[in-house]
Scaffold this motif. Structure first.
Motif, mmCIF file in Angstrom:
data_model
loop_
_atom_site.group_PDB
_atom_site.id
_atom_site.type_symbol
_atom_site.label_atom_id
_atom_site.label_comp_id
_atom_site.label_asym_id
_atom_site.label_seq_id
_atom_site.Cartn_x
_atom_site.Cartn_y
_atom_site.Cartn_z
ATOM 1 N N ARG A 43 0.821 -1.219 0.000
ATOM 2 C CA ARG A 43 0.000 0.000 0.000
ATOM 3 C C ARG A 43 0.857 1.271 0.000
ATOM 4 O O ARG A 43 0.314 2.372 0.116
ATOM 5 C CB ARG A 43 -0.928 -0.002 1.216
ATOM 6 C CG ARG A 43 -1.958 -1.135 1.194
ATOM 7 C CD ARG A 43 -3.031 -0.924 2.250
ATOM 8 N NE ARG A 43 -2.476 -0.858 3.599
ATOM 9 C CZ ARG A 43 -2.296 -1.903 4.392
ATOM 10 N NH1 ARG A 43 -2.622 -3.114 3.957
ATOM 11 N NH2 ARG A 43 -1.797 -1.756 5.602
ATOM 12 N N GLY A 44 2.183 1.111 -0.104
ATOM 13 C CA GLY A 44 3.034 2.292 -0.231
ATOM 14 C C GLY A 44 3.972 2.570 0.925
ATOM 15 O O GLY A 44 4.701 3.569 0.894
ATOM 16 N N LEU A 45 3.976 1.732 1.952
ATOM 17 C CA LEU A 45 4.887 1.944 3.077
ATOM 18 C C LEU A 45 6.332 1.765 2.618
ATOM 19 O O LEU A 45 6.675 0.763 1.987
ATOM 20 C CB LEU A 45 4.582 0.942 4.198
ATOM 21 C CG LEU A 45 5.308 1.159 5.530
ATOM 22 C CD1 LEU A 45 4.712 2.355 6.271
ATOM 23 C CD2 LEU A 45 5.219 -0.103 6.399
ATOM 24 N N SER A 46 7.200 2.728 2.923
ATOM 25 C CA SER A 46 8.601 2.645 2.502
ATOM 26 C C SER A 46 9.364 1.690 3.410
ATOM 27 O O SER A 46 8.932 1.409 4.534
ATOM 28 C CB SER A 46 9.251 4.022 2.554
ATOM 29 O OG SER A 46 9.420 4.446 3.899
ATOM 30 N N PRO A 47 10.525 1.170 2.959
ATOM 31 C CA PRO A 47 11.317 0.277 3.814
ATOM 32 C C PRO A 47 11.704 0.906 5.147
ATOM 33 O O PRO A 47 11.660 0.241 6.188
ATOM 34 C CB PRO A 47 12.550 -0.018 2.947
ATOM 35 C CG PRO A 47 12.057 0.107 1.543
ATOM 36 C CD PRO A 47 11.077 1.238 1.586
ATOM 37 N N SER A 48 12.100 2.187 5.135
ATOM 38 C CA SER A 48 12.489 2.834 6.394
ATOM 39 C C SER A 48 11.285 2.999 7.314
ATOM 40 O O SER A 48 11.398 2.809 8.536
ATOM 41 C CB SER A 48 13.130 4.191 6.115
ATOM 42 O OG SER A 48 12.253 5.033 5.396
ATOM 43 N N GLU A 49 10.142 3.324 6.752
ATOM 44 C CA GLU A 49 8.928 3.424 7.559
ATOM 45 C C GLU A 49 8.536 2.050 8.095
ATOM 46 O O GLU A 49 8.081 1.918 9.236
ATOM 47 C CB GLU A 49 7.784 3.999 6.722
ATOM 48 C CG GLU A 49 7.951 5.462 6.348
ATOM 49 C CD GLU A 49 6.922 5.926 5.320
ATOM 50 O OE1 GLU A 49 6.697 7.138 5.222
ATOM 51 O OE2 GLU A 49 6.360 5.055 4.602
ATOM 52 N N GLY A 50 8.733 1.027 7.266
ATOM 53 C CA GLY A 50 8.432 -0.333 7.706
ATOM 54 C C GLY A 50 9.332 -0.782 8.836
ATOM 55 O O GLY A 50 8.883 -1.461 9.772
ATOM 56 N N ALA A 51 10.620 -0.408 8.759
ATOM 57 C CA ALA A 51 11.550 -0.765 9.837
ATOM 58 C C ALA A 51 11.131 -0.107 11.148
ATOM 59 O O ALA A 51 11.204 -0.720 12.221
ATOM 60 C CB ALA A 51 12.968 -0.352 9.454
ATOM 61 N N ALA A 52 10.686 1.155 11.062
ATOM 62 C CA ALA A 52 10.208 1.852 12.261
ATOM 63 C C ALA A 52 8.944 1.184 12.798
ATOM 64 O O ALA A 52 8.775 1.031 14.015
ATOM 65 C CB ALA A 52 9.941 3.320 11.943
ATOM 66 N N GLU A 53 8.059 0.760 11.892
ATOM 67 C CA GLU A 53 6.837 0.081 12.314
ATOM 68 C C GLU A 53 7.172 -1.274 12.941
ATOM 69 O O GLU A 53 6.535 -1.688 13.924
ATOM 70 C CB GLU A 53 5.913 -0.113 11.111
ATOM 71 C CG GLU A 53 4.659 -0.938 11.378
ATOM 72 C CD GLU A 53 3.720 -0.300 12.391
ATOM 73 O OE1 GLU A 53 2.804 -0.999 12.840
ATOM 74 O OE2 GLU A 53 3.904 0.891 12.731
ATOM 75 N N LEU A 54 8.159 -1.965 12.397
ATOM 76 C CA LEU A 54 8.572 -3.244 12.971
ATOM 77 C C LEU A 54 9.038 -3.050 14.410
ATOM 78 O O LEU A 54 8.648 -3.808 15.307
ATOM 79 C CB LEU A 54 9.690 -3.849 12.126
ATOM 80 C CG LEU A 54 10.121 -5.287 12.421
ATOM 81 C CD1 LEU A 54 10.695 -5.938 11.173
ATOM 82 C CD2 LEU A 54 11.169 -5.328 13.531
ATOM 83 N N ARG A 55 9.856 -2.024 14.634
ATOM 84 C CA ARG A 55 10.323 -1.743 15.999
ATOM 85 C C ARG A 55 9.153 -1.391 16.916
ATOM 86 O O ARG A 55 9.110 -1.813 18.079
ATOM 87 C CB ARG A 55 11.341 -0.611 15.990
ATOM 88 C CG ARG A 55 12.704 -0.978 15.414
ATOM 89 C CD ARG A 55 13.701 0.137 15.695
ATOM 90 N NE ARG A 55 15.035 -0.206 15.241
ATOM 91 C CZ ARG A 55 15.534 0.135 14.067
ATOM 92 N NH1 ARG A 55 14.786 0.811 13.205
ATOM 93 N NH2 ARG A 55 16.771 -0.201 13.733
ATOM 94 N N ARG A 56 8.223 -0.613 16.391
ATOM 95 C CA ARG A 56 7.070 -0.215 17.197
ATOM 96 C C ARG A 56 6.238 -1.433 17.589
ATOM 97 O O ARG A 56 5.806 -1.556 18.746
ATOM 98 C CB ARG A 56 6.211 0.777 16.419
ATOM 99 C CG ARG A 56 5.087 1.405 17.242
ATOM 100 C CD ARG A 56 4.100 2.165 16.380
ATOM 101 N NE ARG A 56 3.320 1.265 15.549
ATOM 102 C CZ ARG A 56 2.271 0.564 16.001
ATOM 103 N NH1 ARG A 56 1.911 0.647 17.274
ATOM 104 N NH2 ARG A 56 1.606 -0.229 15.185
ATOM 105 N N ARG A 57 6.026 -2.334 16.642
ATOM 106 C CA ARG A 57 5.243 -3.537 16.931
ATOM 107 C C ARG A 57 5.960 -4.436 17.932
ATOM 108 O O ARG A 57 5.336 -5.053 18.800
ATOM 109 C CB ARG A 57 4.968 -4.289 15.627
ATOM 110 C CG ARG A 57 4.006 -3.581 14.678
ATOM 111 C CD ARG A 57 2.558 -3.792 15.090
ATOM 112 N NE ARG A 57 2.185 -5.193 14.980
ATOM 113 C CZ ARG A 57 1.697 -5.759 13.874
ATOM 114 N NH1 ARG A 57 1.528 -5.027 12.769
ATOM 115 N NH2 ARG A 57 1.372 -7.033 13.852
ATOM 116 N N LEU A 58 7.273 -4.529 17.812
ATOM 117 C CA LEU A 58 8.033 -5.333 18.770
ATOM 118 C C LEU A 58 7.961 -4.719 20.165
ATOM 119 O O LEU A 58 7.842 -5.443 21.167
ATOM 120 C CB LEU A 58 9.491 -5.456 18.317
ATOM 121 C CG LEU A 58 9.743 -6.302 17.071
ATOM 122 C CD1 LEU A 58 11.212 -6.266 16.699
ATOM 123 C CD2 LEU A 58 9.287 -7.746 17.287
#
Length: 409
Positions: free
Chosen positions: A144-159
């Motif tokens: 849906r358009g999430l960038s890799p850097s934004e995804g990495a931040a989201e991964l950390r947030r979810r963890l």
């Protein structure tokens, strides 16, 4: 392990996936080494067999040849960010064999002077299932358009939401769980890393408690502001309350800023939480590096480089990371001692806050009139003080636990 992002032309060359996954055992261990650009320079027979490629197809090929499209780019963004900082990193990875079938691994990637080496095992712990669900969510978000850097931040947030204050914490706990699951699956004695696991969990608890204290202090500043506003409405009768509110807010804000500084992200393992997690991760990583080095003794027909040379390099890396694990362990103990001294100082400040709170109550009673708003504010301060005292006590207890466990034989 994919170290370079796949190009669209690579995906087109991969045949349609066959049903199912490539079978391999919990007792097996993968190895590959690349140069700094991610070009494969060596590997072992497990990597060759499970990937399904011939040696001539692997040597000189980019490691992205085994990248599976179900892997979110965010994971590789995080991986590369850490590797560029010189940090060994563990991650769940789905690879793709030459026939299109998938195979999941828990990969440990280690920076070396002229590139990277990786050892990988079959995952099966509970954290593996959780990671797959998280990856699926990230993959959908990227579509849906999430960038890799934004995804990495989201991964950390979810963890963090799942209870892991940092990626170091997640990879340490995940690798420890996978090592224990693997040992149980193949009937091998488990490594006695219980003190390191408990120390890492206690350190994670400290991070959580510090976060709770920060929220409490920030809320207390808001309460003090309400007190200041109310005091201003009392005219000259509120002067003493105004001074009390200002002192209370100043001390709370000072404590919140200190915690913010303590919990700031760093690029290495210099704080207590990262030291404890790094020690646990490196201990288990070292065990796998040792095992892979020993395995090369009977792996003479790989066709993927010189087994003896790779074995020697693995042994050297294992020795280095064994020393690093010990250093992180001692640093965690030292960090715990330092934290304890800071918490003792904080306890003095909390005592000061309690004295200011009592002055507020005395001043409220001195006015000798019913004031529902002021009573409400004072009651809020009472509850705040109780929560803070409990949180501080738990943090000090966890700090002592880390210090004791990190120095355990």
């Amino acid at each position: 392990m994919t170290l370079i992002a796949a190009k669209s032309s690579d995906a087109a060359a991969v045949p349609p996936a066959r049903e199912g996954e490539v079978p391999f055992g919990f007792d097996e261990i993968f190895f590959s080494r690349t140069d700094g650009r991610g070009i494969i320079r060596a590997g072992n027979s497990v990597f060759r067999r499970v990937s399904g490629y011939e040696p001539a197809q692997l040597i000189g090929a980019p490691h992205r040849i085994v990248r599976h499209p179900v892997m979110p780019k965010a994971v590789f963004q995080l991986l590369w960010d850490r590797l560029k900082d010189g940090r060994a990193t563990g991650a769940y990875v789905c690879n793709r064999a030459s026939d299109g079938r998938a195979y999941w691994v828990f990969a440990i990637v280690v920076p070396i002077p002229d590139g990277y080496l990786s050892v990988r095992i079959k995952p099966g712990a509970e954290s593996f299932a959780q990671a797959r669900l998280l990856y699926a969510d990230l993959l959908d978000a990227e579509a849906r358009g999430l960038s890799p850097s934004e995804g990495a931040a989201e991964l950390r947030r979810r963890l963090a939401k799942a209870g892991f204050p940092s990626y170091e914490s997640f990879q340490a706990q995940a690798l420890a769980a996978e090592a224990a699951h693997r040992a149980g699956s193949i009937g091998r004695p488990k490594h006695d890393h219980a003190p390191a696991i408990r120390a890492a969990l206690a350190a994670d608890g400290i991070e959580s408690e510090l976060g709770s204290m920060r929220r409490i202090f920030r809320e207390a500043v808001r309460i003090a502001l309400n007190l200041r506003i109310h005091a201003s409405q009392l005219g000259h009768l509120g002067r003493a309350l105004s001074a009390i509110a200002d002192n209370y807010a100043l001390l709370c804000n000072t404590m919140a800023v200190w915690i913010d500084h303590r919990m700031a992200e760093t690029a290495d393992f210099n704080d207590l939480v990262r030291s404890a997690s790094a020690s646990l991760f490196l201990m288990n990583a070292t065990a796998l590096l040792d095992e892979m080095s020993d395995t090369f003794a009977g792996d003479r027909e790989t066709g993927l480089g010189d087994p003896e040379a790779e074995r020697a390099q693995l042994a050297g890396v294992a020795a280095d990371y064994r020393a690093r694990a010990g250093a992180c362990r001692m640093r965690a103990a030292g960090d715990a001692v330092t934290l304890e001294s800071h918490l003792v100082e904080m306890r003095h400040h909390v005592t000061g806050l309690d004295a200011i709170r009592m002055l507020c109550r005395v001043e409220s009673n001195r006015q000798g009139r019913t004031d529902g708003t002021l009573d409400q504010i004072v009651n809020q301060l009472d509850r705040f003080q109780q929560e803070l005292a409990l949180c501080l006590s738990r943090t000090m207890s966890l700090g002592r636990e880390v210090r004791i466990l990190a120095t355990a034989p």
